[in-house]
Scaffold this motif. Structure first.
Motif, PDB file in Angstrom:
ATOM      1  N   LEU A   1      91.386 -65.316  19.566  1.00 34.46           N
ATOM      2  CA  LEU A   1      90.864 -64.783  20.824  1.00 34.46           C
ATOM      3  C   LEU A   1      89.480 -64.191  20.624  1.00 34.46           C
ATOM      4  O   LEU A   1      88.577 -64.390  21.452  1.00 34.46           O
ATOM      5  CB  LEU A   1      91.823 -63.716  21.368  1.00 34.46           C
ATOM      6  CG  LEU A   1      91.371 -63.008  22.652  1.00 34.46           C
ATOM      7  CD1 LEU A   1      91.245 -63.996  23.802  1.00 34.46           C
ATOM      8  CD2 LEU A   1      92.349 -61.886  23.013  1.00 34.46           C
ATOM      9  N   GLU A   2      89.264 -63.470  19.525  1.00 31.22           N
ATOM     10  CA  GLU A   2      87.960 -62.862  19.272  1.00 31.22           C
ATOM     11  C   GLU A   2      86.884 -63.923  19.085  1.00 31.22           C
ATOM     12  O   GLU A   2      85.738 -63.753  19.524  1.00 31.22           O
ATOM     13  CB  GLU A   2      88.024 -61.945  18.048  1.00 31.22           C
ATOM     14  CG  GLU A   2      88.923 -60.731  18.229  1.00 31.22           C
ATOM     15  CD  GLU A   2      88.582 -59.949  19.485  1.00 31.22           C
ATOM     16  OE1 GLU A   2      87.376 -59.726  19.754  1.00 31.22           O
ATOM     17  OE2 GLU A   2      89.516 -59.564  20.209  1.00 31.22           O
ATOM     18  N   GLU A   3      87.228 -65.022  18.432  1.00 31.53           N
ATOM     19  CA  GLU A   3      86.273 -66.125  18.281  1.00 31.53           C
ATOM     20  C   GLU A   3      85.937 -66.728  19.635  1.00 31.53           C
ATOM     21  O   GLU A   3      84.787 -67.102  19.891  1.00 31.53           O
ATOM     22  CB  GLU A   3      86.844 -67.189  17.340  1.00 31.53           C
ATOM     23  CG  GLU A   3      86.874 -66.751  15.877  1.00 31.53           C
ATOM     24  CD  GLU A   3      87.604 -67.731  14.983  1.00 31.53           C
ATOM     25  OE1 GLU A   3      87.170 -67.913  13.823  1.00 31.53           O
ATOM     26  OE2 GLU A   3      88.618 -68.316  15.427  1.00 31.53           O
ATOM     27  N   MET A   4      86.939 -66.831  20.522  1.00 29.01           N
ATOM     28  CA  MET A   4      86.682 -67.329  21.867  1.00 29.01           C
ATOM     29  C   MET A   4      85.709 -66.432  22.624  1.00 29.01           C
ATOM     30  O   MET A   4      84.774 -66.894  23.276  1.00 29.01           O
ATOM     31  CB  MET A   4      87.996 -67.423  22.653  1.00 29.01           C
ATOM     32  CG  MET A   4      88.805 -68.667  22.414  1.00 29.01           C
ATOM     33  SD  MET A   4      90.059 -68.860  23.688  1.00 29.01           S
ATOM     34  CE  MET A   4      89.067 -69.259  25.103  1.00 29.01           C
ATOM     35  N   VAL A   5      85.959 -65.136  22.528  1.00 35.76           N
ATOM     36  CA  VAL A   5      85.094 -64.172  23.217  1.00 35.76           C
ATOM     37  C   VAL A   5      83.654 -64.294  22.713  1.00 35.76           C
ATOM     38  O   VAL A   5      82.695 -64.313  23.499  1.00 35.76           O
ATOM     39  CB  VAL A   5      85.623 -62.732  23.013  1.00 35.76           C
ATOM     40  CG1 VAL A   5      84.596 -61.701  23.486  1.00 35.76           C
ATOM     41  CG2 VAL A   5      86.943 -62.546  23.758  1.00 35.76           C
ATOM     42  N   ASP A   6      83.489 -64.394  21.389  1.00 38.09           N
ATOM     43  CA  ASP A   6      82.148 -64.526  20.806  1.00 38.09           C
ATOM     44  C   ASP A   6      81.470 -65.822  21.251  1.00 38.09           C
ATOM     45  O   ASP A   6      80.260 -65.838  21.524  1.00 38.09           O
ATOM     46  CB  ASP A   6      82.226 -64.469  19.278  1.00 38.09           C
ATOM     47  CG  ASP A   6      82.538 -63.074  18.767  1.00 38.09           C
ATOM     48  OD1 ASP A   6      82.379 -62.114  19.549  1.00 38.09           O
ATOM     49  OD2 ASP A   6      82.947 -62.929  17.603  1.00 38.09           O
ATOM     50  N   GLU A   7      82.239 -66.911  21.314  1.00 34.59           N
ATOM     51  CA  GLU A   7      81.676 -68.190  21.766  1.00 34.59           C
ATOM     52  C   GLU A   7      81.197 -68.092  23.214  1.00 34.59           C
ATOM     53  O   GLU A   7      80.139 -68.601  23.571  1.00 34.59           O
ATOM     54  CB  GLU A   7      82.708 -69.313  21.628  1.00 34.59           C
ATOM     55  CG  GLU A   7      82.971 -69.754  20.202  1.00 34.59           C
ATOM     56  CD  GLU A   7      81.810 -70.554  19.618  1.00 34.59           C
ATOM     57  OE1 GLU A   7      80.914 -70.957  20.383  1.00 34.59           O
ATOM     58  OE2 GLU A   7      81.807 -70.766  18.391  1.00 34.59           O
TER      59      GLU A   7
ATOM     60  N   ILE B   1      86.254 -58.469  30.540  1.00 35.46           N
ATOM     61  CA  ILE B   1      85.991 -59.514  31.538  1.00 35.46           C
ATOM     62  C   ILE B   1      86.349 -60.888  30.980  1.00 35.46           C
ATOM     63  O   ILE B   1      87.016 -61.700  31.636  1.00 35.46           O
ATOM     64  CB  ILE B   1      84.504 -59.482  31.968  1.00 35.46           C
ATOM     65  CG1 ILE B   1      84.203 -58.214  32.760  1.00 35.46           C
ATOM     66  CG2 ILE B   1      84.156 -60.724  32.795  1.00 35.46           C
ATOM     67  CD1 ILE B   1      82.725 -57.992  33.012  1.00 35.46           C
ATOM     68  N   LEU B   2      85.911 -61.147  29.748  1.00 36.66           N
ATOM     69  CA  LEU B   2      86.148 -62.464  29.150  1.00 36.66           C
ATOM     70  C   LEU B   2      87.630 -62.688  28.842  1.00 36.66           C
ATOM     71  O   LEU B   2      88.153 -63.785  29.035  1.00 36.66           O
ATOM     72  CB  LEU B   2      85.303 -62.619  27.885  1.00 36.66           C
ATOM     73  CG  LEU B   2      83.796 -62.730  28.129  1.00 36.66           C
ATOM     74  CD1 LEU B   2      83.028 -62.596  26.818  1.00 36.66           C
ATOM     75  CD2 LEU B   2      83.448 -64.036  28.814  1.00 36.66           C
ATOM     76  N   VAL B   3      88.310 -61.648  28.378  1.00 35.96           N
ATOM     77  CA  VAL B   3      89.742 -61.788  28.094  1.00 35.96           C
ATOM     78  C   VAL B   3      90.509 -62.082  29.382  1.00 35.96           C
ATOM     79  O   VAL B   3      91.431 -62.911  29.395  1.00 35.96           O
ATOM     80  CB  VAL B   3      90.287 -60.514  27.402  1.00 35.96           C
ATOM     81  CG1 VAL B   3      91.820 -60.539  27.351  1.00 35.96           C
ATOM     82  CG2 VAL B   3      89.726 -60.406  25.993  1.00 35.96           C
ATOM     83  N   ARG B   4      90.135 -61.406  30.479  1.00 35.91           N
ATOM     84  CA  ARG B   4      90.788 -61.696  31.768  1.00 35.91           C
ATOM     85  C   ARG B   4      90.561 -63.139  32.186  1.00 35.91           C
ATOM     86  O   ARG B   4      91.459 -63.812  32.694  1.00 35.91           O
ATOM     87  CB  ARG B   4      90.264 -60.741  32.854  1.00 35.91           C
ATOM     88  CG  ARG B   4      90.797 -59.333  32.752  1.00 35.91           C
ATOM     89  CD  ARG B   4      90.630 -58.580  34.072  1.00 35.91           C
ATOM     90  NE  ARG B   4      89.240 -58.526  34.506  1.00 35.91           N
ATOM     91  CZ  ARG B   4      88.410 -57.541  34.192  1.00 35.91           C
ATOM     92  NH1 ARG B   4      88.829 -56.537  33.432  1.00 35.91           N
ATOM     93  NH2 ARG B   4      87.165 -57.543  34.636  1.00 35.91           N
TER      94      ARG B   4
ATOM     95  N   LYS C   1      82.586 -53.411  25.313  1.00 40.75           N
ATOM     96  CA  LYS C   1      83.987 -53.261  25.704  1.00 40.75           C
ATOM     97  C   LYS C   1      84.235 -53.867  27.070  1.00 40.75           C
ATOM     98  O   LYS C   1      85.233 -54.589  27.285  1.00 40.75           O
ATOM     99  CB  LYS C   1      84.355 -51.775  25.703  1.00 40.75           C
ATOM    100  CG  LYS C   1      85.800 -51.497  26.086  1.00 40.75           C
ATOM    101  CD  LYS C   1      86.073 -50.000  26.096  1.00 40.75           C
ATOM    102  CE  LYS C   1      87.502 -49.709  26.564  1.00 40.75           C
ATOM    103  NZ  LYS C   1      87.764 -48.243  26.636  1.00 40.75           N
ATOM    104  N   GLU C   2      83.335 -53.611  28.013  1.00 37.41           N
ATOM    105  CA  GLU C   2      83.484 -54.154  29.366  1.00 37.41           C
ATOM    106  C   GLU C   2      83.373 -55.679  29.365  1.00 37.41           C
ATOM    107  O   GLU C   2      84.147 -56.380  30.028  1.00 37.41           O
ATOM    108  CB  GLU C   2      82.435 -53.543  30.290  1.00 37.41           C
ATOM    109  CG  GLU C   2      82.589 -53.973  31.745  1.00 37.41           C
ATOM    110  CD  GLU C   2      81.577 -53.309  32.654  1.00 37.41           C
ATOM    111  OE1 GLU C   2      81.534 -53.671  33.845  1.00 37.41           O
ATOM    112  OE2 GLU C   2      80.821 -52.434  32.183  1.00 37.41           O
TER     113      GLU C   2
ATOM    114  N   MET D   1      76.094 -45.980  21.596  1.00 45.19           N
ATOM    115  CA  MET D   1      77.268 -45.653  22.411  1.00 45.19           C
ATOM    116  C   MET D   1      77.274 -46.461  23.710  1.00 45.19           C
ATOM    117  O   MET D   1      78.323 -46.948  24.146  1.00 45.19           O
ATOM    118  CB  MET D   1      77.291 -44.147  22.712  1.00 45.19           C
ATOM    119  CG  MET D   1      77.613 -43.289  21.494  1.00 45.19           C
ATOM    120  SD  MET D   1      77.876 -41.540  21.904  1.00 45.19           S
ATOM    121  CE  MET D   1      76.185 -41.035  22.269  1.00 45.19           C
ATOM    122  N   GLU D   2      76.100 -46.620  24.317  1.00 40.33           N
ATOM    123  CA  GLU D   2      76.019 -47.411  25.549  1.00 40.33           C
ATOM    124  C   GLU D   2      76.328 -48.882  25.264  1.00 40.33           C
ATOM    125  O   GLU D   2      77.030 -49.542  26.038  1.00 40.33           O
ATOM    126  CB  GLU D   2      74.626 -47.276  26.175  1.00 40.33           C
ATOM    127  CG  GLU D   2      74.522 -47.938  27.533  1.00 40.33           C
ATOM    128  CD  GLU D   2      73.208 -47.651  28.235  1.00 40.33           C
ATOM    129  OE1 GLU D   2      73.052 -48.107  29.386  1.00 40.33           O
ATOM    130  OE2 GLU D   2      72.336 -46.982  27.633  1.00 40.33           O
TER     131      GLU D   2
END
Length: 289
Positions: free
Chosen positions: A84-90, A40-43, A35-36, A28-29
């Protein structure tokens, strides 16, 4: 850092789906941290894309790594476009690979120099000859032969990753006298290779930077699999040269300003938490020059 700690703590935990009810506290943590991180990365990504609207040359997005990802996300070619998800993972991967492993390498290098003041003095003299009190530059970094030997020996004794994983492709592969089945997962123990007495001698556990005086090939007897702190082959670390330059730059700036020794409070306890790190940190006493 918290997410790395949670991952390391649960790396070898066996879970039986039928006997599991709900998520553990660690899971859960980790979900909350993930999520946080994603927010941050999406912003960050969105901010770069919005800033592009105000530029005179749309489509450039800048010249750093994030810009390359944003260009790929907005590519007009569907075959080259990433989500976008691939970008976040990279971004997560490059942050971890470029930050955590570098911290490990620099920490253990400084530890070994504190433990061996003779080599610390030799490297400091070399930095003085090459840079004086000026800021390190790329041309000078290439001339730091003694420092390169010390860094390689630190990477041999304390590689950032204790092992690397590889998967056999769609057909069986012959490796010496062994046949590896298709799709088999392999774990290659970096630590074992770096301490192999058949390659490094019976003093493989000792800090001897002079092993690398004539380069890696000479040190390993052309057995390149004996030294692979950044992996090996087509899938070796793409940032190895950059990481080495960062360690050399940081170490040069420290040595220009301080000598250092180990604190009596230091307790040697290497531990594997995704990367090889000192469990209690490395406590140093700094002496301004």
């Amino acid at each position: 850092m918290k997410l790395i700690g949670l991952a390391a703590r649960n790396l070898f935990r066996v879970q039986i789906p039928l006997l599991k009810f709900g998520k553990s506290r660690d899971e859960m943590e980790a979900d909350e941290i993930n999520k946080e991180l994603r927010e941050i990365l999406v912003r960050m990504i969105t901010s770069r894309e919005e800033a592009e609207i105000d530029r005179e040359a749309p489509g450039s997005f800048g010249d750093d790594f994030l810009a390359s990802l944003v260009r790929a996300k907005n590519s007009g070619d569907p075959n080259k476009r990433i989500s976008l998800e691939e970008m976040v993972d990279e971004c997560k991967t490059f942050y971890f690979a470029g930050q955590e492993t570098l911290n490990s390498s620099l920490t253990w290098t400084v530890y070994l120099l504190a433990l061996h003041p003779h080599w610390q003095d030799e490297v400091r003299k070399e930095v003085g000859r090459v840079f004086g009190q000026n800021a390190p530059d790329p041309e000078g970094l290439a001339k730091l032969k003694t420092m390169g030997m010390v860094i390689n020996e630190a990477l041999r004794l304390y590689p950032p990753t204790a092992g690397i994983t590889r998967r056999v492709q769609k057909k069986a592969v012959r490796l010496g006298n062994v046949t590896l089945p298709a799709d088999m997962n392999l774990f290659i123990p970096t630590l074992w290779c770096h301490y192999n007495p058949d390659v490094w001698g019976q003093d493989a556990h000792r800090f001897k930077p002079e092993r690398f005086a004539e380069g890696i090939a000479k040190a390993t007897g052309n057995n390149m699999t004996a030294f692979m702190p950044f992996g090996l082959g087509q899938r070796n670390c793409v940032g190895s040269s950059f990481a080495t330059a960062e360690v050399k730059t940081t170490l040069s700036m420290i040595l220009q300003r301080f000598s250092f020794s180990l604190s009596p409070a230091y307790v040697h306890s290497p531990c594997l938490q995704v990367t090889l790190r000192p469990q209690h940190g490395v406590q140093l006493i700094l002496h301004p020059l």
